[in-house]
Write an enzyme that holds these catalytic residues in place. Structure first.
Site, PDB file in Angstrom:
ATOM      1  N   ASP A   1       0.829  -1.194   0.000  1.00  0.00           N
ATOM      2  CA  ASP A   1       0.000   0.000   0.000  1.00  0.00           C
ATOM      3  C   ASP A   1       0.875   1.260   0.000  1.00  0.00           C
ATOM      4  O   ASP A   1       0.624   2.217  -0.727  1.00  0.00           O
ATOM      5  CB  ASP A   1      -0.867  -0.040   1.269  1.00  0.00           C
ATOM      6  CG  ASP A   1      -2.044   0.896   1.172  1.00  0.00           C
ATOM      7  OD1 ASP A   1      -2.698   0.881   0.119  1.00  0.00           O
ATOM      8  OD2 ASP A   1      -2.289   1.648   2.142  1.00  0.00           O
TER       9      ASP A   1
ATOM     10  N   MET B   1      16.280 -11.275 -20.205  1.00  0.00           N
ATOM     11  CA  MET B   1      15.647 -10.105 -19.613  1.00  0.00           C
ATOM     12  C   MET B   1      14.942  -9.248 -20.654  1.00  0.00           C
ATOM     13  O   MET B   1      13.815  -8.797 -20.448  1.00  0.00           O
ATOM     14  CB  MET B   1      16.682  -9.257 -18.866  1.00  0.00           C
ATOM     15  CG  MET B   1      17.285  -9.947 -17.695  1.00  0.00           C
ATOM     16  SD  MET B   1      16.047 -10.586 -16.539  1.00  0.00           S
ATOM     17  CE  MET B   1      15.394  -9.080 -15.880  1.00  0.00           C
TER      18      MET B   1
ATOM     19  N   ASP C   1      18.569  -6.402 -31.269  1.00  0.00           N
ATOM     20  CA  ASP C   1      19.662  -7.227 -30.749  1.00  0.00           C
ATOM     21  C   ASP C   1      20.768  -7.222 -31.801  1.00  0.00           C
ATOM     22  O   ASP C   1      20.498  -7.035 -32.996  1.00  0.00           O
ATOM     23  CB  ASP C   1      19.189  -8.671 -30.489  1.00  0.00           C
ATOM     24  CG  ASP C   1      20.123  -9.421 -29.554  1.00  0.00           C
ATOM     25  OD1 ASP C   1      19.755  -9.624 -28.379  1.00  0.00           O
ATOM     26  OD2 ASP C   1      21.240  -9.795 -29.983  1.00  0.00           O
TER      27      ASP C   1
ATOM     28  N   VAL D   1      24.596  -7.586 -22.689  1.00  0.00           N
ATOM     29  CA  VAL D   1      25.505  -8.311 -21.808  1.00  0.00           C
ATOM     30  C   VAL D   1      26.004  -7.429 -20.644  1.00  0.00           C
ATOM     31  O   VAL D   1      26.174  -6.224 -20.788  1.00  0.00           O
ATOM     32  CB  VAL D   1      26.668  -8.873 -22.673  1.00  0.00           C
ATOM     33  CG1 VAL D   1      27.401  -7.746 -23.382  1.00  0.00           C
ATOM     34  CG2 VAL D   1      27.613  -9.715 -21.899  1.00  0.00           C
ATOM     35  N   GLU D   2      26.233  -8.065 -19.475  1.00  0.00           N
ATOM     36  CA  GLU D   2      26.626  -7.328 -18.261  1.00  0.00           C
ATOM     37  C   GLU D   2      28.125  -6.988 -18.311  1.00  0.00           C
ATOM     38  O   GLU D   2      28.948  -7.591 -17.617  1.00  0.00           O
ATOM     39  CB  GLU D   2      26.274  -8.177 -17.031  1.00  0.00           C
ATOM     40  CG  GLU D   2      26.545  -7.539 -15.688  1.00  0.00           C
ATOM     41  CD  GLU D   2      25.574  -6.426 -15.307  1.00  0.00           C
ATOM     42  OE1 GLU D   2      24.849  -5.942 -16.182  1.00  0.00           O
ATOM     43  OE2 GLU D   2      25.565  -6.046 -14.131  1.00  0.00           O
TER      44      GLU D   2
ATOM     45  N   LYS E   1      28.482  -1.845 -22.736  1.00  0.00           N
ATOM     46  CA  LYS E   1      27.288  -0.999 -22.557  1.00  0.00           C
ATOM     47  C   LYS E   1      27.614   0.449 -22.932  1.00  0.00           C
ATOM     48  O   LYS E   1      26.852   1.112 -23.641  1.00  0.00           O
ATOM     49  CB  LYS E   1      26.781  -1.077 -21.114  1.00  0.00           C
ATOM     50  CG  LYS E   1      26.098  -2.411 -20.763  1.00  0.00           C
ATOM     51  CD  LYS E   1      25.468  -2.360 -19.386  1.00  0.00           C
ATOM     52  CE  LYS E   1      25.081  -3.704 -18.798  1.00  0.00           C
ATOM     53  NZ  LYS E   1      23.901  -4.353 -19.299  1.00  0.00           N
TER      54      LYS E   1
ATOM     55  N   SER F   1      22.508  -5.338 -13.668  1.00  0.00           N
ATOM     56  CA  SER F   1      22.214  -5.859 -12.328  1.00  0.00           C
ATOM     57  C   SER F   1      23.176  -5.304 -11.289  1.00  0.00           C
ATOM     58  O   SER F   1      22.862  -5.312 -10.112  1.00  0.00           O
ATOM     59  CB  SER F   1      22.290  -7.379 -12.256  1.00  0.00           C
ATOM     60  OG  SER F   1      22.506  -7.960 -13.476  1.00  0.00           O
TER      61      SER F   1
ATOM     62  N   ASN G   1      14.241 -11.340 -12.568  1.00  0.00           N
ATOM     63  CA  ASN G   1      14.055 -12.534 -13.370  1.00  0.00           C
ATOM     64  C   ASN G   1      13.312 -13.607 -12.572  1.00  0.00           C
ATOM     65  O   ASN G   1      13.726 -13.898 -11.452  1.00  0.00           O
ATOM     66  CB  ASN G   1      15.460 -13.033 -13.744  1.00  0.00           C
ATOM     67  CG  ASN G   1      15.445 -14.160 -14.740  1.00  0.00           C
ATOM     68  OD1 ASN G   1      14.406 -14.514 -15.288  1.00  0.00           O
ATOM     69  ND2 ASN G   1      16.598 -14.738 -14.964  1.00  0.00           N
TER      70      ASN G   1
ATOM     71  N   GLU H   1      13.789  -1.984  -9.571  1.00  0.00           N
ATOM     72  CA  GLU H   1      14.602  -0.969  -8.881  1.00  0.00           C
ATOM     73  C   GLU H   1      14.793   0.190  -9.840  1.00  0.00           C
ATOM     74  O   GLU H   1      15.254  -0.014 -10.973  1.00  0.00           O
ATOM     75  CB  GLU H   1      15.981  -1.539  -8.530  1.00  0.00           C
ATOM     76  CG  GLU H   1      15.989  -2.475  -7.351  1.00  0.00           C
ATOM     77  CD  GLU H   1      17.378  -3.062  -7.077  1.00  0.00           C
ATOM     78  OE1 GLU H   1      17.583  -3.593  -5.999  1.00  0.00           O
ATOM     79  OE2 GLU H   1      18.255  -3.004  -7.969  1.00  0.00           O
TER      80      GLU H   1
ATOM     81  N   ASN I   1      20.524  -7.027  -5.452  1.00  0.00           N
ATOM     82  CA  ASN I   1      21.691  -7.866  -5.744  1.00  0.00           C
ATOM     83  C   ASN I   1      22.780  -7.696  -4.711  1.00  0.00           C
ATOM     84  O   ASN I   1      23.538  -8.621  -4.433  1.00  0.00           O
ATOM     85  CB  ASN I   1      22.223  -7.590  -7.147  1.00  0.00           C
ATOM     86  CG  ASN I   1      21.373  -8.315  -8.173  1.00  0.00           C
ATOM     87  OD1 ASN I   1      20.789  -9.351  -7.862  1.00  0.00           O
ATOM     88  ND2 ASN I   1      21.265  -7.767  -9.358  1.00  0.00           N
TER      89      ASN I   1
HETATM   90  P1  NAI Z   1      21.375 -12.626 -22.173  1.00  0.00           P
HETATM   91  O1  NAI Z   1      22.739 -13.152 -22.422  1.00  0.00           O
HETATM   92  O2  NAI Z   1      20.259 -13.584 -22.070  1.00  0.00           O
HETATM   93  O3  NAI Z   1      20.998 -11.582 -23.310  1.00  0.00           O
HETATM   94  C1  NAI Z   1      21.812 -10.543 -23.750  1.00  0.00           C
HETATM   95  C2  NAI Z   1      21.452 -10.237 -25.213  1.00  0.00           C
HETATM   96  O4  NAI Z   1      22.114  -9.042 -25.584  1.00  0.00           O
HETATM   97  C3  NAI Z   1      21.882 -11.313 -26.175  1.00  0.00           C
HETATM   98  O5  NAI Z   1      20.785 -11.680 -26.980  1.00  0.00           O
HETATM   99  C4  NAI Z   1      22.972 -10.649 -27.010  1.00  0.00           C
HETATM  100  O6  NAI Z   1      22.957 -11.077 -28.370  1.00  0.00           O
HETATM  101  C5  NAI Z   1      22.598  -9.191 -26.916  1.00  0.00           C
HETATM  102  N1  NAI Z   1      23.720  -8.276 -27.068  1.00  0.00           N
HETATM  103  C6  NAI Z   1      24.974  -8.384 -26.548  1.00  0.00           C
HETATM  104  N2  NAI Z   1      25.704  -7.303 -26.883  1.00  0.00           N
HETATM  105  C7  NAI Z   1      24.884  -6.501 -27.617  1.00  0.00           C
HETATM  106  C8  NAI Z   1      25.057  -5.233 -28.242  1.00  0.00           C
HETATM  107  N3  NAI Z   1      26.210  -4.581 -28.177  1.00  0.00           N
HETATM  108  N4  NAI Z   1      24.013  -4.711 -28.912  1.00  0.00           N
HETATM  109  C9  NAI Z   1      22.839  -5.360 -28.988  1.00  0.00           C
HETATM  110  N5  NAI Z   1      22.625  -6.560 -28.413  1.00  0.00           N
HETATM  111  C10 NAI Z   1      23.638  -7.121 -27.745  1.00  0.00           C
HETATM  112  O7  NAI Z   1      21.497 -11.725 -20.875  1.00  0.00           O
HETATM  113  P2  NAI Z   1      20.382 -11.345 -19.778  1.00  0.00           P
HETATM  114  O8  NAI Z   1      20.412 -12.338 -18.715  1.00  0.00           O
HETATM  115  O9  NAI Z   1      19.112 -11.032 -20.461  1.00  0.00           O
HETATM  116  O10 NAI Z   1      21.004 -10.008 -19.160  1.00  0.00           O
HETATM  117  C11 NAI Z   1      20.914  -8.772 -19.825  1.00  0.00           C
HETATM  118  C12 NAI Z   1      21.169  -7.650 -18.833  1.00  0.00           C
HETATM  119  O11 NAI Z   1      20.192  -7.714 -17.810  1.00  0.00           O
HETATM  120  C13 NAI Z   1      22.511  -7.703 -18.138  1.00  0.00           C
HETATM  121  O12 NAI Z   1      22.958  -6.392 -17.901  1.00  0.00           O
HETATM  122  C14 NAI Z   1      22.189  -8.405 -16.824  1.00  0.00           C
HETATM  123  O13 NAI Z   1      23.096  -8.092 -15.794  1.00  0.00           O
HETATM  124  C15 NAI Z   1      20.838  -7.814 -16.548  1.00  0.00           C
HETATM  125  N6  NAI Z   1      19.998  -8.618 -15.681  1.00  0.00           N
HETATM  126  C16 NAI Z   1      20.002  -9.989 -15.732  1.00  0.00           C
HETATM  127  C17 NAI Z   1      19.211 -10.727 -14.900  1.00  0.00           C
HETATM  128  C18 NAI Z   1      19.192 -12.214 -14.979  1.00  0.00           C
HETATM  129  O14 NAI Z   1      18.692 -12.853 -14.042  1.00  0.00           O
HETATM  130  N7  NAI Z   1      19.673 -12.814 -16.047  1.00  0.00           N
HETATM  131  C19 NAI Z   1      18.339 -10.075 -13.912  1.00  0.00           C
HETATM  132  C20 NAI Z   1      18.341  -8.628 -13.997  1.00  0.00           C
HETATM  133  C21 NAI Z   1      19.181  -7.951 -14.817  1.00  0.00           C
END
Ligand code: NAI
Length: 714
Positions: A297, A326, A345, A403-404, A409, A431, A455, A464, A502
């Site tokens: 609430d 994500m 992508d 990618v993280e 980025k 994250s 996730n 957040e 996290n």
């Molecule tokens: P993932 O590996 O499943 O997906 C990343 C996607 O980004 C891939 O499809 C890849 O081809 C694409 N990619 C990579 N470099 C790129 C670029 N320069 N331009 C365009 N596309 C590009 O990764 P995920 O797990 O979805 O994570 C994505 C982000 O979300 C990261 O920053 C991660 O830390 C964050 N995150 C992840 C969580 C998780 O539980 N997996 C939870 C919350 C945040």
């Protein structure tokens, strides 16, 4: 004296109308004073020669939202007699609606739940509007209670025991149509026709007097063969056991009560309801679940910023970059709420996969256990898949989910920022990487923030919203309003490694790997976490998050807090062995079965063997504090660092971002029930594990002063 909620009028000379409309409130709730008002009105009306009484709400979309929960909280520690009296007062008052010398009709438009639904069920008849907002149900079990104003008595008598058991033990509401089909409502009409239909109903009951027959039947025991009763008990009990895992006592208590009281007349059944309530009212589970209600609430009313006069911008179109786990989850959340979305992508195959996942998730139908074809066709036009940057210009908000890796980025931001529409907001779903750090090099760091989803996005309500050093208030307000629009709960946090969730999760996850390296069995670690109430164990959570992402995240945290984060060699070894978790079909578990369920994988032993430092046996009692105390210690550091504005933000975030057990009320709420001094004692034997288990200054100070995290008013 406070302003009146109930207004009496006479739409026809022999029909009285009570209109509920609490002044200056969004919803009608049944507080003590409203019950007093009702009682006074009934005293007067019972003396009159009327054909009928109609009860309606003056608030569009809300009939009555239930009892006044703030009054509940004030009386949580009253004695047993008082609890029984609280129930009896409501029952006796409402029961008068079923004994008046005229017919009583509740004309329901909008939300009618909890005490509101009980009130309506004591009327002779109900009429519902076909407004999509109309909702009828008994959510009391979600607060650790059951209906205590006669709901367990009237429900089974009006719609049958099986229907009432299902509704009351699940706490799930139904819409007007379902309520009509089930037999709650005598009619379902448009909102405009509600009043005239209620008057017509009074007239027809005046003629046929069917309601008098029902009054007789509903005051008696329920006629149900014993075998049927036994079968219902066994099946419902099994289902409840599966859903509550023994951690939520209310549904089982409600079932047992209804089975027994069905064999009694209504009056003794009411007495039983009141007496059984004693076992639930004021218990730790009840207090914890009430806390969760208040956290939610509080969040609804929070704009995310302290300064007044800051308005949010409307977000009409959104782009998501990165169509992985994500990116596709975030995209689905948008199109589900009708927001047009562009998904991009770098890789074609990833984009195709992400597009498919987005649609499947957005059109997922719980009953079908898969995507609904019609809904897919409806939503597909909202999703635009592209690998070109040029289409980013049309969006009000661009969310990066690639990618993280900070460098990757930043390179992306440098490329796309000049293409964005003037005023558009750029957000990262990172994250762990600090937002201020990612903002270096941006032309407009004031329009940049973190919007961090959890996730799986479809299940986790938390988002957040991260404020970098240069993020403008307007950007935060816009991100908060946008997150609410797509059905999420945004919590604004200040920048810092791992932000909030996290930062608290990592020490817990890290500890799971340390336990594994010390010889604890995966099964034992998972079992301890689940027994505490977590929806899944930490090892399975690694697989869900993806082990490569976990390595990056772990590195950021280790760099920030090297003295307390252990850089386990286990994760890089898993990544090297291409065991990235669920997304590659194998991680700590294998997912190569039809339902993609986690299964123990014999080939894991070989990969992790070099990192198992010792052979050890760990019991649940040893594992639980090892997992959760590092999380709590980190939470006290988060408070010391002013990452959040209030300890309640920590609790809301962990419950809705991680699935921290609601029956514990939240991490800080739970810590308050244990007490800081006891927690210090629990930490003592863990000192040998390493400096990460040392009490923080805040905790030590709280133990000395006997203070609580929740001491400040919400
Ligand atoms: P993932 O590996 O499943 O997906 C990343 C996607 O980004 C891939 O499809 C890849 O081809 C694409 N990619 C990579 N470099 C790129 C670029 N320069 N331009 C365009 N596309 C590009 O990764 P995920 O797990 O979805 O994570 C994505 C982000 O979300 C990261 O920053 C991660 O830390 C964050 N995150 C992840 C969580 C998780 O539980 N997996 C939870 C919350 C945040």
């Amino acid at each position: 004296m406070s302003a009146q909620t109930i207004q009496l009028s006479m739409p026809e000379p022999d029909i009285a109308l009570l209109t509920f409309d609490t002044p200056d409130k969004g919803a009608n709730v049944l507080s003590r004073s409203v019950l007093d008002e009702l009682s006074t009105h009934l005293d007067e009306l019972e003396k009159q020669e009327l054909a009928g009484l109609i009860i309606i709400s003056g608030k569009p979309g809300i009939f009555i939202a239930g009892a006044d929960l703030r009054e509940f909280v004030e009386s949580l520690d009253v004695d047993e007699e008082h609890v029984v009296a609280l129930c009896r007062r409501g029952q006796d008052l409402f029961a008068r609606l079923s004994k008046t010398p005229f017919v009583t009709v509740a004309a329901i438009d909008g939300i009618c739940v909890g005490g509101g639904a009980e009130f309506a069920s004591w009327c002779d008849r109900r009429i519902m509007s076909d407004n999509p907002k109309t909702e009828f149900g008994f959510p009391e079990v979600k607060l650790g209670l059951f209906p205590g104003w006669g709901g367990t008595v009237r429900g089974p008598r009006i719609v049958g025991l099986a229907n009432a058991v299902e509704m009351i033990t699940s706490g799930e509401s139904i819409d007007g149509r379902a309520a009509f089909d089930m037999g709650w409502a005598a009619d379902i009409v448009s909102v405009e026709q509600l009043m005239s239909a209620a008057i017509n109903l009074v007239r027809s009951e005046q003629t046929h007097q069917d309601y008098l027959d029902d009054r007789k039947v509903w005051s008696q025991p329920i006629e149900i063969p014993e075998t049927e009763l036994g079968f219902l008990g066994v099946t419902a009990s099994a289902l409840i056991g599966q859903q509550t895992k023994g951690q939520y006592p209310a549904p089982q208590a409600a079932l047992e009560l209804m089975l027994e009281s069905s064999m009694a007349s209504a009056e003794p059944a009411c007495q039983m309801e009141a007496e059984r309530m004693v076992k639930l009212f004021g218990t730790p589970v009840n207090a914890s679940l009430l806390n969760v209600f208040f956290l939610t609430d509080r969040n609804k009313k929070d704009s995310g910023i302290e300064r007044s006069g800051v308005s949010s911008r409307k977000v009409n179109r959104v782009a998501v970059i990165g169509s992985g786990i994500m990116g596709s989850g975030i995209s689905a959340a948008n199109i589900k709420r009708g927001i047009p979305l562009t998904l991009t992508d770098a890789a074609h195959d990833a984009l195709a996969r992400g597009g498919r996942t987005t649609l499947e998730e957005a059109a997922f139908d719980r009953k079908l256990k898969g995507p609904n074809v019609e809904r897919t066709l409806e939503l597909a036009p909202l999703l635009n898949l592209t690998t070109s940057d040029s289409e980013l210009a049309e969006n009000d908000l661009v969310i990066e989910a690639i990618v993280e890796n900070g460098d990757v980025k930043k390179k992306l931001f440098a490329r796309i920022e000049p293409l964005l529409a003037p005023g558009a907001i750029l957000a990262s779903n990172t994250s762990t990487i600090p937002i201020t750090q990612l903002a270096t090099g941006l032309a407009h760091p004031e329009r940049f923030c973190g919007i961090h989803f959890f996730n799986p996005v479809r299940r986790m309500k938390l988002v957040e919203v991260i404020r970098g050093e240069q993020t403008a208030d307007e950007t935060i307000a816009t991100a908060v309003a946008y997150a609410k629009r797509i059905g999420k709960m945004p919590v604004v946090v200040n920048d810092g490694p791992g932000f909030l969730v996290n930062r608290l999760l990592l020490p817990y996850m890290n500890e799971a790997l340390e336990l594994l390296s010390e010889g604890a069995e995966i099964k034992a670690i998972e079992r301890a976490a689940k027994a505490f109430g977590m929806p899944m164990g930490p090892i399975e959570l690694y697989d869900l998050a993806g082990l490569d992402t976990a390595v990056y995240a772990g590195r950021t945290m280790w760099e920030a807090f090297p003295e307390r984060i252990v850089a386990s060699p286990l994760l890089p070894a898993m990544v090297k062995a291409k065991r990235l978790g669920r997304k590659t079909g194998v991680g700590f578990y294998s997912y190569q079965n039809r339902k993609q369920r986690p299964e123990p994988d014999p080939s894991l032993a070989q990969v992790i063997a070099p990192y198992i430092r010792q052979q050890g046996e760990f019991t649940g009692e040893q594992i639980t504090p090892r997992l959760f105390l590092p999380m709590l210690l980190e939470a006290t550091r988060v408070l010391e660092d002013k990452i959040v504005r209030d300890p309640r933000d920590i609790d809301l975030s962990l419950i809705f971002g991680l699935g921290f057990p609601p029956f514990k009320g939240g991490l800080m709420f739970w810590a308050d029930t244990v007490g800081a001094a006891t927690i210090l004692e629990m930490l003592k034997p863990l000192q040998e594990v390493g400096p990460r288990m040392e009490p923080t200054a805040l905790l030590t100070e709280m133990a000395a002063s006997g203070s609580k995290f929740y001491s400040a008013a919400a």
